[in-house]
Scaffold this motif. Structure first.
Motif, short mmCIF file in Angstrom:
data_model
loop_
_atom_site.label_atom_id
_atom_site.label_comp_id
_atom_site.label_asym_id
_atom_site.label_seq_id
_atom_site.Cartn_x
_atom_site.Cartn_y
_atom_site.Cartn_z
N ALA A 207 -99.36 19.11 -5.48
CA ALA A 207 -100.22 18.12 -4.83
C ALA A 207 -99.66 16.72 -4.97
CB ALA A 207 -101.63 18.18 -5.43
N ASN A 208 -98.90 16.47 -6.02
CA ASN A 208 -98.34 15.14 -6.26
C ASN A 208 -96.92 14.98 -5.74
OD1 ASN A 208 -100.12 13.28 -8.23
ND2 ASN A 208 -100.48 15.43 -8.74
N HIS A 209 -96.14 16.09 -5.74
CA HIS A 209 -94.73 15.97 -5.41
C HIS A 209 -94.27 16.90 -4.28
CE1 HIS A 209 -94.29 13.37 -8.87
NE2 HIS A 209 -94.82 14.29 -9.65
N GLY A 210 -95.20 17.67 -3.70
CA GLY A 210 -94.86 18.49 -2.56
C GLY A 210 -94.02 19.70 -2.85
N ARG A 211 -94.00 20.14 -4.11
CA ARG A 211 -93.18 21.30 -4.49
C ARG A 211 -93.90 22.07 -5.58
NH1 ARG A 211 -89.00 21.21 -8.51
NH2 ARG A 211 -87.70 23.09 -8.43
N PHE A 212 -94.07 23.39 -5.40
CA PHE A 212 -94.77 24.22 -6.38
C PHE A 212 -93.83 24.50 -7.54
CE2 PHE A 212 -96.66 28.16 -8.04
CZ PHE A 212 -98.01 27.80 -8.05
N ALA A 213 -93.95 23.75 -8.61
CA ALA A 213 -93.02 23.85 -9.74
C ALA A 213 -93.67 23.22 -10.97
CB ALA A 213 -91.71 23.15 -9.42
N LEU A 214 -92.99 23.35 -12.10
CA LEU A 214 -93.45 22.74 -13.33
C LEU A 214 -92.74 21.43 -13.63
CD1 LEU A 214 -93.72 25.91 -15.61
CD2 LEU A 214 -95.52 24.82 -14.28
N SER A 215 -91.57 21.24 -13.04
CA SER A 215 -90.83 19.99 -13.23
C SER A 215 -89.85 19.83 -12.08
CB SER A 215 -90.08 19.97 -14.57
OG SER A 215 -88.87 20.71 -14.49
N GLY A 216 -89.25 18.66 -12.00
CA GLY A 216 -88.28 18.40 -10.96
C GLY A 216 -86.89 18.18 -11.50
#
Length: 459
Positions: A207-216
């Motif tokens: 929801a915040n970064h547009g990618r379903f993940a735990l980190s970038g």
């Protein structure tokens, strides 16, 4: 309490030592940029798109009303004592005598590496606490109950949200229940309790970064790992990935490639983490093309954990087995001023305070009780496996994972070794435990208190 008086005395001594650290170093150790990223995330509770998930900032958010990094350090020192208490309780529950269980807690109680880590605004102490708590819950009974399994899964999930490298621990705990034939209910309870928080966090991140993940940052970290061996004449990456090939920049540790201005990743336009997916694709391709080179470098860096004295890796990192005296000012960055205004106006560079720092400077901790001791307890745990001490299997495997996973994902760092220490001590103690219960009576059968099983003893 008479059965535990030795441990109580040791715990009181360790508490006094931590009080001395609180008095001798003020306000707390703050690192650029890790500590300030954590504190900034705690103020706004938005998942970071870089290295740090929000598990540790959540603790800092809970402590925000105090507006004090000193309080954070104090809570973490209490966590350190709690880790030792869980190790002791687990081993006493598993029939070790008081002196043996107490002996297993000494590294976490008196190793300066732990004391200094607890006094820093870093996520490692929370990670160690959560991992040891999850193991304590699972090892408390021969077969864990459904609530215990769910609790262990939740603790493992929180550990993964504290540092994403710990996420695979959830799979190890599930595998443990399957091997022990714990039944489908504990397995399902642990899986659900672990997966649901991780999935919810990944949704929040999306929801915040547009990618379903735990980190970038997973791809950036793994790309840096491959820079110590990658040979693009062997890898033959496609053109879009070829820009990430080694470009002649040489640094003294894999993790330094993340920050090296001349490294190929950092020459691309935009922020380094905006290229995370591309970096991951290159790294996986490099590992697939050069698997033995990758394993060689991981093994070589992991072996640094057993050195006679802590190895500076990278070289800019100092030893953690002493208490220096002096002052260490903070650099001049806008984020530091922002965190000072929002979280703690008293934030400043760390300074030693006399006479307490002088006493700590005289505290001598032999180096062989660090790396060589870790190697010894790991070996003892392995020997216990040969003796079919199945209760030692889970902590021993978790120890190996905690040692190797950070190196495989990025690089070796002395503070990344510390989470393995208490778990390794549990594995070694369980592998060598005598056949007696906590009251000193000899155990004849394999029964263990809990879940309707009685302990058969001979007076």
């Amino acid at each position: 309490m008479r059965r535990h008086r030795l441990f109580v005395l040791v715990l009181v001594g360790a508490g006094a030592l931590r009080g001395l650290v609180m008095l001798g170093y003020r306000p707390a150790q703050l690192y650029w940029y890790d500590s300030f990223t954590y504190l900034d995330t705690a103020m706004h509770m938005r998942p970071s798109a870089q290295f740090h998930p929000a598990g540790y900032p959540f603790l800092l958010w809970l402590l925000r009303p105090f507006h004090s990094v000193v309080v954070i350090a104090g809570v973490q020192h209490v966590m350190g004592l709690g880790i030792a208490l869980m190790v002791y309780a687990t081993l006493r529950r598993r029939s070790l005598p008081g002196w043996g269980a107490t002996l297993a807690t000494l590294p976490v109680l008196f190793d300066p590496g732990f004391l200094r880590l607890e006094h820093a605004v870093l996520s490692d102490t929370q990670l160690i606490f959560l991992v040891v708590a999850a193991l304590t819950v699972l090892l408390w009974r021969r077969v864990p109950t459904v609530p215990a399994a769910a609790c262990a899964g939740l603790l493992a999930a929180f550990a993964g949200l504290t540092r994403t490298v710990a996420v695979p621990l959830l799979g190890l705990l599930l595998l443990h229940l399957l091997v022990r034939r714990a039944g489908w209910r504990p397995v399902v309870a642990l899986a659900l309790a672990g997966v649901v928080p991780l999935t919810a966090y990944a949704g929040w991140y999306a929801a915040n970064h547009g990618r379903f993940a735990l980190s970038g940052s997973d791809g950036v970290a793994l790309w840096a790992r491959t820079m110590t061996f990658a040979d693009c004449s062997v890898i033959r990456p496609p053109a879009r990935e070829a820009v990430l090939c080694p470009n002649g920049t040489v640094v003294d540790a894999a993790s330094e490639y993340v920050w090296a201005a001349d490294a190929s990743l950092n020459r691309l336009p935009g922020d380094r983490f905006s290229h995370n997916d591309l970096a991951r694709s290159f790294a996986l391709r490099a590992i697939a093309a050069q698997p033995f080179d990758y394993l060689r470098d991981v093994a070589a860096d992991t072996s640094l954990a057993f050195a006679w004295a802590p190895v500076a890796h990278p070289k800019r990192v100092g030893s953690a087995l002493s208490f220096p005296r002096g002052s260490w000012p903070l650099p001049d960055f806008p984020l530091i001023d922002k965190v000072r205004q929002e979280y703690d106006p008293g934030i400043r560079g760390l300074s030693s305070v006399e006479p307490y720092a002088g006493l700590l400077a005289a505290y001598s901790y032999p180096s062989f009780l660090h790396g060589p001791l870790l190697g010894a307890v790991l070996l003892l745990g392995g020997l216990g496996m040969l003796r079919r001490r199945r209760t030692a299997l889970l902590p021993w495997v978790v120890t190996l994972f905690l040692l190797v996973a950070p190196v495989a994902a990025l690089d070796f760092d002395n503070r990344y070794v510390l989470p393995a220490f208490p778990v390794a001590c549990v594995a070694a103690a369980l592998a060598l435990r005598p056949g007696r219960d906590a009251s000193g009576k000899r155990v004849l059968g394999k029964g263990f208190p809990g879940r309707g099983r009685s302990l058969r003893v001979q007076e």
